[in-house]
Scaffold this active site. Structure first.
Site, PDB file in Angstrom:
ATOM      1  N   CYS A 202       0.662  -1.103   0.107  1.00 13.27           N
ATOM      2  CA  CYS A 202       0.026  -0.062  -0.148  1.00 13.27           C
ATOM      3  C   CYS A 202       0.629   1.246  -0.088  1.00 13.27           C
ATOM      4  CB  CYS A 202      -0.893   0.018   1.328  1.00 13.27           C
ATOM      5  SG  CYS A 202      -1.892   1.537   1.557  1.00 13.27           S
ATOM      6  N   CYS A 348      -1.363 -11.020 -15.208  1.00 14.63           N
ATOM      7  CA  CYS A 348      -2.614 -10.189 -14.839  1.00 14.63           C
ATOM      8  C   CYS A 348      -1.948  -8.818 -14.110  1.00 14.63           C
ATOM      9  CB  CYS A 348      -3.122 -10.750 -13.591  1.00 14.63           C
ATOM     10  SG  CYS A 348      -2.259 -10.660 -12.050  1.00 14.63           S
TER      11      CYS A 348
END
Length: 389
Positions: A202, A348
């Site tokens: 994050c 991905c």
């Protein structure tokens, strides 16, 4: 599939409790019996950060009787953009201290026990034992796997979520679920933790504040459903949320065919042995440089981009075939043209969905499987996607 309530009802409600929880009592899905179950429940929540903040606030407000909060971090200024449990005055304080103060003020019915320790494989079962269920709002892969392995060993349901930027996944893992109920665990989805640095944290990638509020609230709802026996928990279903497009998609989850159904362990020693022996090896990764070299070589691998269609606008690997991960998991026909005699590289955005796709292909007999390390976030030369016919 509705499940039996996880918790037996506690004592009759007091007059003050009838007033406080009146909006729950009006609901047939919860009612007085459900509220008494909530008050008798014992929940452990790992992390008082972005996901833990809304989960803790709503579960305390809902009247969950006993909450154990595990976190060894302190409040930082950068936390306040999304960790709504804490305030500017709490900067520098232990998150457990700030959280306990806020939760006790919110609802005196709730007993909050702080554990100012980092949960790891050596203490996870000891800390989590004795609870009815666990919510994981931690921010490191080491902690996530320690929590999941301990829940597997103890037979506890685990409400789990992960967020990155504007996307999130949320599900319920319970390898000791009642017979006839899907019972996948974290290691069925991701057998081992990703390689260090392959998935941005994050602090490196960022996260939209309201997203963690939305997902943390969903985690609290899943916990309430399990405790009271109302609704259909996210067992055997992983919910993928994209807040930029305001879309949600379900991805079915199943246990590995070679994993025996897990029952609660009778002792910590039995539990440790059970987890260790059931841990499989992960799919091999390939770096961007290695993939580029293989694509330029004589026998190029077959590349599958498993992202959703709208993500292809950012570009893809040259020559990649597009098969969304949800289609790949739910429709065996979607992979009928995937060769079994060539290397297959799954791609991905960052890696997790590619590993999930690789697990599905492996279960269908494909062996030469690779995952692009770091996903398209690390690919240096994305090209426009070309539809194939």
């Amino acid at each position: 599939m509705t499940l039996p309530p996880l918790v037996s009802p506690g004592p009759a409600l007091t007059a003050d409790q009838v007033a406080r929880y009146s909006r729950h009592l009006l609901m047939p899905a919860i009612g007085e019996g459900g509220q008494r179950r909530l008050l008798a429940a014992r929940i452990a929540i790992v992390g008082a950060g972005g996901l833990g903040s809304p989960s803790l606030l709503y579960l305390a407000a809902a009247g969950v009787g006993s909450i154990t909060l595990i976190d060894d971090d302190v409040v930082e200024e950068s936390n306040l953009q999304r960790q709504v449990l804490h305030s500017a005055d709490d900067i520098g304080r232990a998150k457990t201290d700030s959280a306990v103060e806020r939760l006790r003020a919110l609802n005196p019915d709730v007993a909050v026990t702080p554990v100012d320790r980092r949960l790891d494989p050596t203490n996870a079962r000891e800390i989590l034992a004795g609870h009815d269920l666990v919510l994981d709002g931690s921010d490191s892969f080491d902690t996530r796997y320690a929590v999941a392995d301990a829940c597997d060993a103890l037979g506890l349901p685990l409400v789990w979520a992960a967020v990155l930027r504007t996307e999130a996944h949320v599900t319920v893992f319970w390898t000791a679920a009642p017979e006839g109920v899907p019972a996948p665990g974290l290691r069925d989805l991701f057998p081992v933790p990703p390689a260090p640095g392959s998935v941005p944290a994050c602090g490196d990638a960022g996260v939209l504040g309201p997203l963690v509020g939305q997902i943390g609230s969903m985690m609290a709802t899943e916990a309430i459903k399990l405790i009271t026996g109302c609704g259909e928990p996210l067992l055997g279903r992983l919910l993928f949320v994209d807040v930029l497009t305001a879309t949600q998609r379900e991805i079915p989850l199943l246990p590995r065919h070679d994993r025996p159904r897990r029952a609660p362990a009778s002792s910590p020693t039995d539990a440790a042995t059970d987890v260790e022996e059931s841990t499989p090896t992960d799919v091999e990764h390939v770096s961007p440089a290695e993939l580029a070299a293989r694509l330029a070589g004589g026998e190029a691998p077959f590349v599958i981009d498993v992202r959703d269609a709208h993500e292809l606008a950012e570009g893809t690997v040259a020559g990649a075939v597009h098969i969304p991960v949800a289609d790949l998991l739910s429709d065996p026909a979607s992979t009928r043209d995937v060769p079994s005699d060539r290397e297959v590289v799954l791609v991905c955005r960052a890696g997790p969905r590619a590993r999930l796709a690789a697990a599905a292909l492996r279960a269908r007999g494909h062996e030469r499987l690779l995952v692009l390390d770091g996903g398209m976030l690390t690919w240096p030369d994305p090209v426009p996607h070309e539809e194939t016919t």
